[in-house]
Design a protein around this motif. Structure first.
Motif, PDB file in Angstrom:
ATOM      1  N   TYR A  49       0.828  -1.189   0.000  1.00 61.66           N
ATOM      2  CA  TYR A  49       0.000   0.000   0.000  1.00 61.66           C
ATOM      3  C   TYR A  49       0.865   1.242   0.000  1.00 61.66           C
ATOM      4  O   TYR A  49       2.077   1.184   0.241  1.00 61.66           O
ATOM      5  CB  TYR A  49      -0.961   0.003   1.196  1.00 61.66           C
ATOM      6  N   ARG A  50       0.231   2.363  -0.279  1.00 62.83           N
ATOM      7  CA  ARG A  50       0.931   3.652  -0.283  1.00 62.83           C
ATOM      8  C   ARG A  50      -0.003   4.681   0.343  1.00 62.83           C
ATOM      9  O   ARG A  50      -1.216   4.657   0.120  1.00 62.83           O
ATOM     10  CB  ARG A  50       1.265   4.050  -1.725  1.00 62.83           C
ATOM     11  N   VAL A  51       0.568   5.585   1.121  1.00 61.06           N
ATOM     12  CA  VAL A  51      -0.188   6.699   1.681  1.00 61.06           C
ATOM     13  C   VAL A  51       0.142   7.928   0.846  1.00 61.06           C
ATOM     14  O   VAL A  51       1.303   8.290   0.713  1.00 61.06           O
ATOM     15  CB  VAL A  51       0.168   6.940   3.162  1.00 61.06           C
ATOM     16  N   SER A  56       1.588  17.416   0.964  1.00 62.46           N
ATOM     17  CA  SER A  56       2.759  17.192   1.801  1.00 62.46           C
ATOM     18  C   SER A  56       3.915  18.021   1.268  1.00 62.46           C
ATOM     19  O   SER A  56       4.291  17.911   0.109  1.00 62.46           O
ATOM     20  CB  SER A  56       3.129  15.708   1.799  1.00 62.46           C
ATOM     21  N   GLY A  57       4.472  18.838   2.124  1.00 59.48           N
ATOM     22  CA  GLY A  57       5.521  19.747   1.683  1.00 59.48           C
ATOM     23  C   GLY A  57       6.926  19.211   1.832  1.00 59.48           C
ATOM     24  O   GLY A  57       7.882  19.858   1.444  1.00 59.48           O
ATOM     25  N   GLY A  58       7.101  18.024   2.360  1.00 56.28           N
ATOM     26  CA  GLY A  58       8.449  17.530   2.565  1.00 56.28           C
ATOM     27  C   GLY A  58       8.427  16.083   3.004  1.00 56.28           C
ATOM     28  O   GLY A  58       7.521  15.342   2.677  1.00 56.28           O
ATOM     29  N   ASP A  59       9.460  15.723   3.731  1.00 52.33           N
ATOM     30  CA  ASP A  59       9.548  14.356   4.227  1.00 52.33           C
ATOM     31  C   ASP A  59       8.614  14.201   5.415  1.00 52.33           C
ATOM     32  O   ASP A  59       8.906  14.656   6.505  1.00 52.33           O
ATOM     33  CB  ASP A  59      10.982  14.035   4.656  1.00 52.33           C
ATOM     34  N   SER A  60       7.486  13.564   5.189  1.00 54.53           N
ATOM     35  CA  SER A  60       6.572  13.329   6.294  1.00 54.53           C
ATOM     36  C   SER A  60       6.272  11.840   6.392  1.00 54.53           C
ATOM     37  O   SER A  60       6.440  11.086   5.437  1.00 54.53           O
ATOM     38  CB  SER A  60       5.284  14.139   6.134  1.00 54.53           C
ATOM     39  N   LEU A  61       5.835  11.440   7.570  1.00 56.23           N
ATOM     40  CA  LEU A  61       5.514  10.042   7.838  1.00 56.23           C
ATOM     41  C   LEU A  61       4.046   9.915   8.200  1.00 56.23           C
ATOM     42  O   LEU A  61       3.432  10.846   8.713  1.00 56.23           O
ATOM     43  CB  LEU A  61       6.374   9.520   8.987  1.00 56.23           C
ATOM     44  N   ALA A  62       3.498   8.743   7.934  1.00 57.21           N
ATOM     45  CA  ALA A  62       2.120   8.442   8.314  1.00 57.21           C
ATOM     46  C   ALA A  62       2.133   7.195   9.188  1.00 57.21           C
ATOM     47  O   ALA A  62       2.900   6.267   8.941  1.00 57.21           O
ATOM     48  CB  ALA A  62       1.255   8.199   7.081  1.00 57.21           C
ATOM     49  N   THR A  63       1.300   7.182  10.196  1.00 54.76           N
ATOM     50  CA  THR A  63       1.143   6.012  11.033  1.00 54.76           C
ATOM     51  C   THR A  63      -0.083   5.249  10.548  1.00 54.76           C
ATOM     52  O   THR A  63      -1.170   5.809  10.465  1.00 54.76           O
ATOM     53  CB  THR A  63       0.969   6.408  12.509  1.00 54.76           C
ATOM     54  N   VAL A  64       0.110   3.973  10.210  1.00 60.07           N
ATOM     55  CA  VAL A  64      -0.964   3.135   9.692  1.00 60.07           C
ATOM     56  C   VAL A  64      -1.229   2.026  10.700  1.00 60.07           C
ATOM     57  O   VAL A  64      -0.303   1.338  11.138  1.00 60.07           O
ATOM     58  CB  VAL A  64      -0.573   2.538   8.315  1.00 60.07           C
ATOM     59  N   LEU A  65      -2.474   1.854  11.076  1.00 57.18           N
ATOM     60  CA  LEU A  65      -2.891   0.822  12.011  1.00 57.18           C
ATOM     61  C   LEU A  65      -3.547  -0.297  11.214  1.00 57.18           C
ATOM     62  O   LEU A  65      -4.507  -0.054  10.483  1.00 57.18           O
ATOM     63  CB  LEU A  65      -3.884   1.404  13.017  1.00 57.18           C
ATOM     64  N   GLY A  71      -8.375 -10.991  16.852  1.00 51.30           N
ATOM     65  CA  GLY A  71      -8.243 -10.541  18.224  1.00 51.30           C
ATOM     66  C   GLY A  71      -6.819 -10.207  18.644  1.00 51.30           C
ATOM     67  O   GLY A  71      -6.596  -9.798  19.776  1.00 51.30           O
ATOM     68  N   GLU A  72      -5.860 -10.378  17.756  1.00 56.81           N
ATOM     69  CA  GLU A  72      -4.473 -10.039  18.073  1.00 56.81           C
ATOM     70  C   GLU A  72      -4.322  -8.514  18.155  1.00 56.81           C
ATOM     71  O   GLU A  72      -5.151  -7.762  17.650  1.00 56.81           O
ATOM     72  CB  GLU A  72      -3.536 -10.575  16.984  1.00 56.81           C
ATOM     73  N   ARG A  73      -3.237  -8.098  18.766  1.00 56.87           N
ATOM     74  CA  ARG A  73      -2.948  -6.667  18.801  1.00 56.87           C
ATOM     75  C   ARG A  73      -2.713  -6.165  17.384  1.00 56.87           C
ATOM     76  O   ARG A  73      -2.113  -6.857  16.561  1.00 56.87           O
ATOM     77  CB  ARG A  73      -1.706  -6.411  19.642  1.00 56.87           C
ATOM     78  N   PRO A  74      -3.164  -4.961  17.064  1.00 49.72           N
ATOM     79  CA  PRO A  74      -2.962  -4.437  15.710  1.00 49.72           C
ATOM     80  C   PRO A  74      -1.487  -4.142  15.441  1.00 49.72           C
ATOM     81  O   PRO A  74      -0.709  -3.880  16.360  1.00 49.72           O
ATOM     82  CB  PRO A  74      -3.781  -3.157  15.693  1.00 49.72           C
ATOM     83  N   LEU A  75      -1.125  -4.211  14.190  1.00 49.77           N
ATOM     84  CA  LEU A  75       0.215  -3.844  13.739  1.00 49.77           C
ATOM     85  C   LEU A  75       0.209  -2.348  13.484  1.00 49.77           C
ATOM     86  O   LEU A  75      -0.700  -1.829  12.827  1.00 49.77           O
ATOM     87  CB  LEU A  75       0.561  -4.588  12.452  1.00 49.77           C
ATOM     88  N   ILE A  76       1.198  -1.650  14.024  1.00 48.30           N
ATOM     89  CA  ILE A  76       1.328  -0.224  13.780  1.00 48.30           C
ATOM     90  C   ILE A  76       2.549  -0.032  12.917  1.00 48.30           C
ATOM     91  O   ILE A  76       3.664  -0.430  13.273  1.00 48.30           O
ATOM     92  CB  ILE A  76       1.451   0.562  15.102  1.00 48.30           C
ATOM     93  N   ASP A  77       2.348   0.557  11.739  1.00 53.40           N
ATOM     94  CA  ASP A  77       3.400   0.727  10.757  1.00 53.40           C
ATOM     95  C   ASP A  77       3.576   2.216  10.492  1.00 53.40           C
ATOM     96  O   ASP A  77       2.603   2.943  10.280  1.00 53.40           O
ATOM     97  CB  ASP A  77       2.990   0.007   9.463  1.00 53.40           C
ATOM     98  N   THR A  78       4.800   2.715  10.534  1.00 54.39           N
ATOM     99  CA  THR A  78       5.097   4.095  10.187  1.00 54.39           C
ATOM    100  C   THR A  78       5.765   4.100   8.833  1.00 54.39           C
ATOM    101  O   THR A  78       6.812   3.457   8.662  1.00 54.39           O
ATOM    102  CB  THR A  78       6.006   4.748  11.262  1.00 54.39           C
TER     103      THR A  78
END
Length: 82
Positions: A49-51, A56-65, A71-78
């Motif tokens: 996937y792509r965000v 966006s004016g520069g190098d920015s990051l997105a947090t994806v849940l 029922g497992e804990r979600p994966l958090i990807d930056t």
């Protein structure tokens, strides 16, 4: 558009929603590049996937849940935007 018959909502597939709570927030779009049409229980599936953020004016990051129905804990990807 929302279906007239809410019971048939599953016929329309997955829905992505962006809810912005502040007038200064910008819209971002989650683009699914590759995803399997099905998965086998107990086996790993891979998706790409792509965000996107056109403002966006520069190098920015997105947090994806990422959640699964197991029922497992979600994966958090930056990930980098764009």
């Amino acid at each position: 558009d929302a279906p007239q018959d809410a019971a048939r909502a599953d016929d329309y597939g997955p829905v992505s929603v962006l809810l912005s709570a502040d007038k200064n927030e910008r819209d971002r779009r989650l683009v699914i590049l590759e995803a399997p049409s099905y998965g086998i229980v107990g086996q790993t599936v891979t998706m790409r996937y792509r965000v996107e953020d056109n403002n966006s004016g520069g190098d920015s990051l997105a947090t994806v849940l990422i959640r699964q129905d197991d029922g497992e804990r979600p994966l958090i990807d930056t990930v980098p935007v764009n």
